[in-house]
Write an enzyme that holds these catalytic residues in place. Structure first.
Site, PDB file in Angstrom:
ATOM      1  N   LYS A   1       5.418   2.333  -3.015  1.00 39.32           N
ATOM      2  CA  LYS A   1       5.240   3.736  -3.388  1.00 39.32           C
ATOM      3  C   LYS A   1       5.593   3.658  -5.042  1.00 39.32           C
ATOM      4  CE  LYS A   1       4.570   7.734  -1.434  1.00 39.32           C
ATOM      5  NZ  LYS A   1       4.006   8.190  -0.068  1.00 39.32           N
TER       6      LYS A   1
ATOM      7  N   LYS B   1       1.001  -1.023   0.010  1.00 34.35           N
ATOM      8  CA  LYS B   1       0.061   0.033   0.048  1.00 34.35           C
ATOM      9  C   LYS B   1       0.794   1.161  -0.055  1.00 34.35           C
ATOM     10  CE  LYS B   1      -4.205   1.917   0.689  1.00 34.35           C
ATOM     11  NZ  LYS B   1      -3.590   2.801  -0.658  1.00 34.35           N
TER      12      LYS B   1
ATOM     13  N   ASN C   1      -2.180  18.441  -0.088  1.00 40.52           N
ATOM     14  CA  ASN C   1      -3.160  17.569   0.532  1.00 40.52           C
ATOM     15  C   ASN C   1      -3.184  17.672   1.963  1.00 40.52           C
ATOM     16  OD1 ASN C   1      -3.706  16.458  -2.079  1.00 40.52           O
ATOM     17  ND2 ASN C   1      -2.332  14.640  -1.906  1.00 40.52           N
TER      18      ASN C   1
ATOM     19  N   THR D   1      -5.079  12.943   6.414  1.00 40.28           N
ATOM     20  CA  THR D   1      -3.698  12.969   6.885  1.00 40.28           C
ATOM     21  C   THR D   1      -3.733  13.963   7.565  1.00 40.28           C
ATOM     22  OG1 THR D   1      -2.931  11.987   4.545  1.00 40.28           O
ATOM     23  CG2 THR D   1      -1.378  13.182   5.905  1.00 40.28           C
TER      24      THR D   1
ATOM     25  N   LYS E   1       5.340   2.349   8.519  1.00 40.55           N
ATOM     26  CA  LYS E   1       3.970   3.280   8.714  1.00 40.55           C
ATOM     27  C   LYS E   1       2.897   2.344   9.058  1.00 40.55           C
ATOM     28  CE  LYS E   1       3.657   6.909   6.207  1.00 40.55           C
ATOM     29  NZ  LYS E   1       3.155   7.723   4.909  1.00 40.55           N
TER      30      LYS E   1
HETATM   31  N1  GLU Z   1       0.722   8.951   0.321  1.00 48.73           N
HETATM   32  C1  GLU Z   1       0.015   9.007   1.641  1.00 48.73           C
HETATM   33  C2  GLU Z   1       1.307   8.420   2.589  1.00 48.73           C
HETATM   34  O1  GLU Z   1       2.450   8.840   2.138  1.00 48.73           O
HETATM   35  C3  GLU Z   1      -1.142   7.630   1.672  1.00 48.73           C
HETATM   36  C4  GLU Z   1      -0.702   6.466   1.102  1.00 48.73           C
HETATM   37  C5  GLU Z   1      -2.300   5.451   1.058  1.00 48.73           C
HETATM   38  O2  GLU Z   1      -3.117   6.185   1.583  1.00 48.73           O
HETATM   39  O3  GLU Z   1      -1.763   4.500   0.687  1.00 48.73           O
HETATM   40  O4  GLU Z   1       1.143   8.032   3.659  1.00 48.73           O
END
Ligand code: GLU
Length: 424
Positions: free
Chosen positions: A114, A78, A229, A198, A102
């Site tokens: 990513k 993810k 964002n 976020t 995370k």
């Molecule tokens: N891009 C966000 C992060 O760095 C969200 C990633 C997601 O929701 O999968 O955590």
């Protein structure tokens, strides 16, 4: 007589080396066994693709894209996709590893991934952006999917980009596949509360930090670097809680007002002018000056390597909440810690985004959608519990909060890896 010249180690700036350094510190503290350590230090899979697409004038352009899956021992991979001219494979590898830790910190059943495209999306028209996104999706479609790897928004990508990804994947499959991506528009199976998640998670972590330190959020001064964002919505949420946001910035520069910045006015100005710079009644400051302002709370919400061993001695907020991924280098960490800065590390501070992405995915798989209150309450429960877990590990092990968060995240992934063993 011999003279020993002490060679100063060159500071680490390559994001993947930063991520590995942070990993090593926590792996030592966890006394992680060698096999697990060498496995978790490197990504499982890196896919680099050329993305050809047609420009509006009929000519063709080719850009490089990447999708990295760091680890999948706790569930599907993810993580977001960013469109930025400074994207590199090493940056995407670092961001994928940070996603793994995370998801471990907030205990989601996911591994980390990513994606990124090396492109300046601001220089593309809407149609060009769509064609590029669809072709990139087609190229990475061999490794993504609701059970395999689920992208989401990141720097300079949004719900519209997610809609194109969902549509492209769905058309290839021949049946609706909303769970392939999160951060979608609500009408396509997105979750209420995801857009704000976020910033909401970060605000919640800041509230917990205030309680922990015996401080009142109301009246505290805040500076926010980055107005995308995370940053722009953090402005809203903190303002609504009575904090005074005195400075914000975006890629073009920053603004400051000792009286405090009204989020609605700044957002309206950015909407019209393309930047926060020049909002009425504000003074102009640089991004570097913003970081060094005397404020109670500092929120880096932009890119990596903003707080380094060079500026760290002058960065002394009471609370540093990392809404961005990787804003602080490993050499800056001990300086901040010694100066008594209370750090909410990225893999905790910005985990609200992926947490509500998880809720979105669960809702898509169940075809049953929750109210915004349900989403927000579940998010806050996870943020508060994770904050408490990190602080208790820090206290028990006499380490700073970054290492504690890594110990929590890596510890969970290591346990899963140990139990599963090696295949083949
Ligand atoms: N891009 C966000 C992060 O760095 C969200 C990633 C997601 O929701 O999968 O955590």
């Amino acid at each position: 007589m011999s003279v020993v010249l002490e060679k100063k180690a060159t500071p680490i700036r390559n994001p993947f080396e930063v991520a590995q350094r942070q990993f090593d510190i926590a792996a030592d503290a966890l006394q992680l066994e060698e096999g697990i350590r060498i496995k978790l230090r490197v990504p499982r899979r890196c896919l680099t693709v050329s993305v050809p697409f047609e420009l509006d004038d009929g000519s063709w352009r080719v850009v490089q894209g990447h999708r990295v899956q760091h680890d999948v021992s706790r569930g599907p991979a993810k993580g977001g996709i960013r469109f930025h001219p400074q994207v590199t494979l090493d940056e995407v590898k670092a961001l994928a590893a940070w996603m793994t830790w995370k998801c471990g910190v907030v205990n989601l059943p996911y591994g980390g991934a990513k994606g990124g495209i090396e492109v300046d999306p601001k220089a593309l028209s809407m149609h060009e952006l769509e064609r590029m996104t669809r072709r990139y999706t087609n190229e990475i479609a061999i490794i993504i999917g609701p059970e395999k790897d689920i992208p989401a928004p990141d720097v300079y990508t949004d719900a519209q980009v997610m809609a194109w990804i969902m549509d492209t994947f769905t058309m290839r499959q021949g049946f609706a596949s909303p769970g392939v991506v999160t951060g979608k528009p609500i009408s396509l199976g997105g979750s209420l509360g995801r857009r704000e998640a976020t910033a909401r998670g970060c605000t919640c972590a800041i509230e917990e930090a205030c309680k922990h330190l015996g401080l009142q959020l109301q009246g505290m001064t805040v500076a926010i670097q980055g107005y995308g964002n995370a940053g722009s919505i953090a402005h809203d949420l903190l303002h609504a809680r009575g904090a005074k946001v005195v400075a914000v910035s975006d890629s073009r520069g920053g603004i400051h007002s000792a009286r405090g910045l009204d989020p609605k006015a700044v957002q309206a100005h950015k909407q019209n002018a393309g930047s926060v710079v020049g909002a009425p009644g504000t003074d102009r400051i640089s991004n570097d000056e913003l970081l060094e302002l005397k404020v109670d709370i500092l929120i880096p919400a932009a890119l990596e390597n903003q707080i380094t061993e060079e500026n760290a001695p002058r960065i002394r907020p009471k609370i540093l909440a990392e809404a961005a991924n990787g804003p602080t280098t490993p050499d800056a960490d001990p300086i901040l810690h010694e100066n008594g800065v209370f750090l909410i590390p990225d893999i905790l501070a910005n985990a609200g985004g992926v947490t509500v992405s998880y809720f979105e995915w669960v809702q898509d798989l169940a075809n049953y959608f929750w109210t915004e209150d349900e989403v927000n309450q579940k998010l806050e429960t996870i943020m508060r519990r994770s904050f408490a877990d990190v602080v208790s590990i820090a206290e028990k092990n006499h380490v700073h909060n970054r290492t504690a968060a890594y110990m929590l995240g890596i510890g969970r992934v290591a346990e899963a890896t140990r139990l599963r063993g090696l295949y083949g």
